[in-house]
Design a protein around this motif. Structure first.
Motif, PDB file in Angstrom:
ATOM      1  N   GLY A  74       0.775  -1.227   0.000  1.00  0.00           N
ATOM      2  CA  GLY A  74       0.000   0.000   0.000  1.00  0.00           C
ATOM      3  C   GLY A  74       0.807   1.279   0.000  1.00  0.00           C
ATOM      4  N   ALA A  75       2.115   1.172   0.002  1.00  0.00           N
ATOM      5  CA  ALA A  75       2.947   2.377   0.044  1.00  0.00           C
ATOM      6  C   ALA A  75       3.184   2.921  -1.355  1.00  0.00           C
ATOM      7  CB  ALA A  75       4.286   2.071   0.711  1.00  0.00           C
ATOM      8  N   ASP A  76       3.353   4.225  -1.431  1.00  0.00           N
ATOM      9  CA  ASP A  76       3.760   4.885  -2.665  1.00  0.00           C
ATOM     10  C   ASP A  76       5.281   4.752  -2.754  1.00  0.00           C
ATOM     11  OD1 ASP A  76       4.082   6.450  -4.891  1.00  0.00           O
ATOM     12  OD2 ASP A  76       3.595   8.346  -3.894  1.00  0.00           O
TER      13      ASP A  76
ATOM     14  N   GLU B 133       0.430   6.789   4.475  1.00  0.00           N
ATOM     15  CA  GLU B 133      -0.203   7.575   5.530  1.00  0.00           C
ATOM     16  C   GLU B 133       0.859   8.363   6.302  1.00  0.00           C
ATOM     17  OE1 GLU B 133      -2.568   4.799   7.732  1.00  0.00           O
ATOM     18  OE2 GLU B 133      -4.013   4.543   6.106  1.00  0.00           O
ATOM     19  N   ASP B 134       1.020   8.087   7.597  1.00  0.00           N
ATOM     20  CA  ASP B 134       1.973   8.857   8.397  1.00  0.00           C
ATOM     21  C   ASP B 134       3.329   8.174   8.529  1.00  0.00           C
ATOM     22  OD1 ASP B 134       0.026  10.753   8.858  1.00  0.00           O
ATOM     23  OD2 ASP B 134      -0.683   9.780  10.682  1.00  0.00           O
ATOM     24  N   GLU B 135       3.568   7.135   7.750  1.00  0.00           N
ATOM     25  CA  GLU B 135       4.779   6.339   7.922  1.00  0.00           C
ATOM     26  C   GLU B 135       5.610   6.317   6.640  1.00  0.00           C
ATOM     27  OE1 GLU B 135       5.319   2.223  10.064  1.00  0.00           O
ATOM     28  OE2 GLU B 135       4.644   1.874   8.006  1.00  0.00           O
ATOM     29  N   THR B 136       6.920   6.400   6.828  1.00  0.00           N
ATOM     30  CA  THR B 136       7.852   6.233   5.718  1.00  0.00           C
ATOM     31  C   THR B 136       8.784   5.078   6.038  1.00  0.00           C
ATOM     32  OG1 THR B 136       7.812   8.592   5.164  1.00  0.00           O
ATOM     33  CG2 THR B 136       9.679   7.317   4.353  1.00  0.00           C
ATOM     34  N   VAL B 137       8.949   4.199   5.064  1.00  0.00           N
ATOM     35  CA  VAL B 137       9.891   3.096   5.224  1.00  0.00           C
ATOM     36  C   VAL B 137      10.868   3.108   4.059  1.00  0.00           C
ATOM     37  CG1 VAL B 137       8.260   1.648   6.485  1.00  0.00           C
ATOM     38  CG2 VAL B 137       8.436   1.426   3.996  1.00  0.00           C
TER      39      VAL B 137
END
Length: 244
Positions: free
Chosen positions: A20-22, A41-45
Motif C-alpha cells: 500500500g505504500a507509494d 499515511e503517516d509512515e515512511t519506510v
C-alpha cells in the motif's frame, strides 16, 4: 551509490514488503542493489533490495544497526530476510534527508560542515570498548581476497594508528542525514561499521565531497571535523578504499 537517473521498475518483493505504500527508487549502487522509499499515511519506510552475495550482507548491517542505535541516530530495523539470490532490509524512515538531497546541493557549505561535524560526533559517541566489530586493514584486505580482489602489497602496511574509533565504514557524503536547518541528524548504510583508525573514515568522507559537490570543500570539512589534514593517512586510506 547514486540517485537513479531514470525510473526504476518496482519489484513484486518490494511491493510485498511495503504494501500500500507509494514507492520510489531513491538509491542505486554498483553492486546491483536498489533502495526504495515507501510512503504510507503517516509512515515512511525504506526497502533495500540487493544481491544476496554482495560485499556487505544484510545480516551484517542489521547487527550493526542494532548495536549502534544505543549510541547515535541510525535507522530502526523493521524486518529483513533473504531468499534465492536476493536479500532485503526494511527500516523506518528517519527525520532528515541525505546530505546530497536538493536541500544539501543548494547549500553545499552547510552540508559539508554537517558531514564533518556529524562524523566527529559519530567517532566521539560510539565506544570502541563495547564494539564487537572491526574494520581494520587486515580484515578489509582479507574480505577483498575472498571476493577475488588482489590488494597491492604497499597497502598491507598501514600507517601507525592515530586514534582508534568505531568507524562508520562508508562515510561518503550521501550517508549523512541533515535536518531542515542543514545540521547533521543521523547516519545510514552502516554495514561495514567497525573499529579502525579514524582516518579510514575521514579519508573517504573528504574524498567523496568532490564527487558530490565539486572541488574545493576539503578545508571546510576538516575545520568542521576539527582536525588538520594528514596527507600520508589520507593517501593510504583513499588508496585502500579504491583497491578494495
Amino acid at each position: 551509490m547514486s540517485i537513479p537517473a531514470h525510473p526504476v521498475r518496482i519489484p513484486d518483493r518490494v511491493r510485498a514488503l511495503a504494501p500500500g505504500a507509494d514507492l520510489t527508487a531513491v538509491w542505486v549502487n554498483d553492486a546491483g542493489g536498489v533502495t526504495f522509499r515507501g510512503v504510507r499515511e503517516d509512515e515512511t519506510v525504506f526497502v533495500k533490495l540487493q544481491p544476496r552475495y554482495g560485499e556487505t550482507p544484510v545480516a551484517a548491517e542489521v547487527e550493526r544497526l542494532l548495536w549502534a542505535a544505543s549510541y547515535t541516530a541510525v535507522p530502526r530495523v523493521r524486518e529483513w530476510g533473504a531468499e534465492g539470490d536476493e536479500e532485503w532490509l526494511v527500516t523506518l524512515g528517519m527525520a532528515g534527508e541525505g546530505a546530497v538531497s536538493p536541500r544539501g546541493m543548494r547549500a553545499p557549505r552547510q552540508a559539508v560542515r554537517a558531514i564533518g561535524e556529524g562524523l566527529r560526533a559519530w567517532h566521539d559517541r560510539l565506544p570502541t570498548s563495547d564494539c564487537p566489530f572491526t574494520w581494520d586493514v587486515a580484515g578489509r584486505i582479507a574480505a577483498a581476497r575472498e571476493r577475488g580482489i588482489v590488494v597491492p602489497p604497499a597497502l598491507h602496511d598501514a600507517p601507525q594508528v592515530d586514534r582508534l574509533v568505531v568507524c562508520h565504514g562508508d562515510a561518503c557524503a550521501p550517508n549523512t542525514l541533515i535536518d531542515r536547518d542543514g545540521r547533521w541528524a543521523g547516519h545510514v548504510d552502516v554495514g561495514a561499521l567497525g573499529v579502525a583508525d579514524r582516518w579510514a573514515d575521514i579519508a573517504v568522507a573528504s574524498m567523496s565531497l568532490e564527487w558530490n559537490y565539486g572541488p574545493g570543500w576539503d578545508s571546510e570539512f576538516f575545520a568542521a571535523y576539527g582536525v588538520a589534514p594528514d596527507t600520508v593517512r589520507l593517501a593510504f586510506y583513499r588508496d585502500l578504499w579504491n583497491a578494495t
